[in-house]
Design a protein around this motif. Structure first.
Motif, mmCIF file in Angstrom:
data_model
loop_
_atom_site.group_PDB
_atom_site.id
_atom_site.type_symbol
_atom_site.label_atom_id
_atom_site.label_comp_id
_atom_site.label_asym_id
_atom_site.label_seq_id
_atom_site.Cartn_x
_atom_site.Cartn_y
_atom_site.Cartn_z
ATOM 1 N N TRP A 240 0.822 -1.221 0.000
ATOM 2 C CA TRP A 240 0.000 0.000 0.000
ATOM 3 C C TRP A 240 0.845 1.255 0.000
ATOM 4 C CZ3 TRP A 240 -4.378 -0.425 -2.019
ATOM 5 C CH2 TRP A 240 -5.142 -1.591 -1.846
ATOM 6 N N HIS A 244 -1.386 3.005 -2.582
ATOM 7 C CA HIS A 244 -2.217 4.170 -2.318
ATOM 8 C C HIS A 244 -1.790 5.377 -3.159
ATOM 9 C CE1 HIS A 244 -5.554 6.220 -0.934
ATOM 10 N NE2 HIS A 244 -4.784 7.282 -0.886
ATOM 11 N N TRP A 291 -1.131 5.468 3.423
ATOM 12 C CA TRP A 291 -1.330 4.092 2.973
ATOM 13 C C TRP A 291 -1.990 3.204 4.033
ATOM 14 C CZ3 TRP A 291 3.362 5.520 5.082
ATOM 15 C CH2 TRP A 291 3.914 4.660 6.015
#
Lengths: 526, 208
Positions: A240, A244, A291
């Protein structure tokens, strides 16, 4: 007179061209292809979910279909969609340059993209992959599907993305026309600059994550698999930390396109130019700090609370943009051509996507909505309603420039409404069933959800019809469309000074910039 | 000596040089982020298993690591001298310095491969092939990371050797010279990055 399309003939003159315009067009057709494959997988998934029990796919085929849909749409379609196609074609023209800073690198990025795409497609024939596009461990290190092949494909595609980012940064820094200061640069260029920063700083983290995942799966080095001492949550953090920011790689260029559309079709200077430009950079910076909001259920309460607070920060620069776009419309002389419809569609859908993002960013409601269809609906409102709408808006806006042909406004509006209605049918009900507890990625479901799934599936068919209509009129435009003027929309940015389609050397004389990019008042006095 | 034609999309040599430089720095930024993932993994597992990491690093031969560090630092110096002599139009000295850089980089890889062999001899293979006894049952994690990190670094050294050899060929053909030295500057930046990554890796893996 020759243009960039007729300059040279033959397939090889395209495949090995260093012309940013031709590379942009090749990217365009490639991402269309990826979109068709990913879209087909989505239709399969939706069809299977028409009934609570098995309809056409086995459970494993279903898992493979939604993984394929996610991986293809994310890595092959939506990340390269705007930067590599519209960006490649339009950015140098908007800056008054005759090419990007590194044309060879640009071509290399396209070749790398094709290689990555081929490896991803190879993974389908090697048994597909059923982990979801997130490749979470330990399932991805133990399933018997072709994880390594797909992950190698995503790794290769990352290189393509990085090379585009490097190229755009150098181009924007040093190839602006004389007189084009940073704050005389069109907002599309600003958004691509912010995007490039994320591509350069986030993509390598995905690359190393995927390398470690491959090593874990092939050799068991003990980093992500708990059975051999690894930490699966570390994989989530790594994944992530890229993925993200990656959603901002997807949405920032879309916001740039939207800024161009709103000012052109309201014939008015953009409201809050600097605020919009700077909010792109702010989003890029904040994107690296949030994230952990994908991991509320797998991290400590303290971390989750902090990530929740940081997540709310994203709403500020996003809100700045929305309000500035709306203020631009005020007292504008608005015309409702197709690109403007996509602007309006973006505005409605992205705001819904953004607000539901606040539900999900709030820690307490997230625990209830985590891994439900609410997340699926939110993500599609932002990515489909946001990025894809802006991409289509930009495509219709710059189509006359790219191909020198107009398309049928009548059919284009039909396609817009079909996609708009189909989209809302497909995804709005997913908010409802998600809030009632329907988990995402499930193959079967209890009967009470059947009606929502059926509405959603019918909606997906309407979207498909909309895209078929679009395909028809775009092909028709290429074959027999009305010839486009240099500047069919009366826009002011530099790309509209070139011929439609532009010559190989788009600017025979380098333009000199003396005013801000959207000064409609000054231009109407001339 | 014929003058090189400026690509049509640049207005001046200075513009071209600046564009290349900012592009190269952007690329170096992504390299740093790439290795940073490995440094984070190292930090996390060191935090989980501090005693095991302390024990494991004593199994590495710090003397060989130290020699390799010296090799790379000197090679960065010869690289700088190569760039300097190119800019001052001394082709012979450029080639000598670049040749020395390649030689030092090769020595680095040779020593690294001896180190690997010594580890393999004790059963310290990466991942599932790990076959050694020790006071810690998590020892394989250290060696998994060790081989991954140093392996990826060695790959960068190998690519660097290839790039420097390519530059030497261009210097020999006089397509890189005091009028146009952008490529050798860029390769130089890359080589310093490879050097700096190792300067961090050496204490983290061998000394702590």
């Amino acid at each position: 007179m020759k243009n960039y399309i007729t300059e040279k003939k033959g397939l090889l003159s395209w495949l090995f061209t260093k012309d940013h315009k031709r590379i942009g067009i090749m990217y365009l057709f490639s991402v269309f292809g990826a979109f068709a494959v990913g879209g087909f997988a989505a239709l399969l998934v939706r069809l299977e979910l028409f009934t609570p029990d098995q309809l056409i796919l086995t459970a494993k085929q279903y898992n493979q279909s939604f993984t394929l849909h996610g991986a293809i749409m994310v890595f092959l379609f939506i990340i390269p969609s705007i930067p590599a196609t519209l960006g490649n074609f339009i950015l140098p023209l908007q800056l008054g340059a005759n090419d990007v800073a590194f044309p060879k690198l640009n071509l290399a990025s396209f070749h790398v993209y094709i290689l990555g795409a081929l490896v991803c497609i190879l993974s389908i024939f090697m048994g597909g992959i059923d982990t979801g596009w997130t490749f979470y461990t330990p399932y991805s290190t133990t399933t018997d599907t072709a994880v390594v092949t797909m992950v190698v494909g995503a790794f290769i595609l990352g290189f393509s993305s990085i090379l585009t980012g490097v190229n755009f940064i150098a181009t924007i820094h040093y190839l602006r026309a004389p007189g084009m200061t940073w704050f005389r640069m069109p907002l599309f260029a600003w958004s691509l600059y912010a995007t490039s920063i994320i591509q350069i700083l986030a993509t390598p983290v995905l690359a190393i994550t995927l390398v470690l995942l491959i090593l874990e799966r092939m050799w068991g080095i003990g980093i992500f698999d708990p059975a051999i001492g690894g930490d699966p949550v570390l994989f989530q953090h790594f994944f992530w930390f890229y993925s993200h920011p990656a959603v901002y790689i997807m949405i920032l260029p879309a916001m740039g396109v939207i800024s161009e559309l709103v000012t052109t079709f309201s014939r008015k200077n953009i409201f809050g130019y600097k605020a919009i430009a700077m909010s792109s950079i702010a989003i890029a910076v904040i994107s690296f700090l949030v994230w952990g909001h994908h991991m509320y259920t797998s991290e400590s309460e303290l971390a989750a609370t902090l990530f929740s607070i940081l997540t709310f920060l994203v709403a500020i620069p996003s809100g700045v943009k929305i309000f500035n776009w709306i203020a631009t419309l005020y007292k504008g002389s608005i015309s409702f051509e197709t690109p403007f419809l996509y602007f309006l569609g973006f505005l409605f859908l992205f705001v819904i996507g953004g607000f539901t993002g606040i539900f999900l960013g709030t820690l307490s409601t997230n625990i209830h909505l985590h891994d439900t269809y609410f997340v699926v609906a939110h993500f599609h409102y932002v990515m489909f309603g946001g990025t894809l709408y802006a991409f289509l808006g930009g495509l219709h806006y710059w189509w006359p420039k790219m191909f020198g042909k107009m398309y049928s406004e009548y059919l284009a509006k039909w396609a817009f409404w079909l996609i708009f209605i189909g989209f809302n049918m497909t995804f709005f009900v997913q908010f409802i069933m998600g809030s009632k507890g329907m988990p995402r990625r499930y193959y079967n479901y209890v009967d009470e959800f059947a009606i929502y799934h059926q509405i959603s599936t019918v909606g997906s068919w309407i979207i498909a019809i909309g895209f078929i209509v679009m395909l028809i009129y775009l092909v028709k435009s290429l074959r027999s469309g009305k010839k486009a003027d240099k500047n069919p929309w009366g826009a002011l940015t530099l790309e509209w000074l070139t011929d439609s389609p532009p010559q190989y050397h788009a600017f025979s004389k380098t333009p000199v910039v003396t005013s801000p990019p959207y000064d409609y008042k000054a231009s109407s006095h001339e | 000596m014929s003058k090189r034609a400026l690509p049509h999309y640049f207005a001046s040599e200075a513009q071209e040089f600046n564009a290349c430089k900012v592009g190269m720095w952007a690329f170096i930024a992504q390299e740093v982020l790439f290795f940073s993932g490995l440094f984070v993994a190292y930090a996390v597992y060191r935090f989980y298993n501090p005693e095991m990491f302390h024990y494991a690093s004593s199994l590495l031969d710090w003397k060989l690591g130290f020699i390799n560090t010296i090799f790379l630092i000197i090679s960065s110096f010869t690289m700088v001298m190569g760039v300097y002599h190119t800019q001052h139009g001394n082709r012979k000295k450029t080639l000598i310095n670049l040749g020395a850089t390649v030689a030092l980089a090769t020595c680095f890889l040779v020593i690294k491969s001896f180190e690997y062999q010594a580890k393999f001899a004790h059963g310290y293979y990466p991942g599932m092939y790990f076959n050694a006894e020790g006071p810690f049952d998590t020892l394989h994690i250290f060696f998994g990371l060790y081989f991954t990190i140093t392996g990826l670094h060695a790959l960068h050294v190998l690519i660097g050797i290839g790039l420097i050899v390519w530059i030497m060929a261009r210097v020999a053909k006089n397509t890189v010279n005091s009028d146009y030295f952008t490529p050798i500057e860029m390769v130089g930046l890359y080589w310093h990055l490879v050097d700096i990554v190792w300067i961090f890796l050496f204490p983290l893996l061998y000394l702590l």
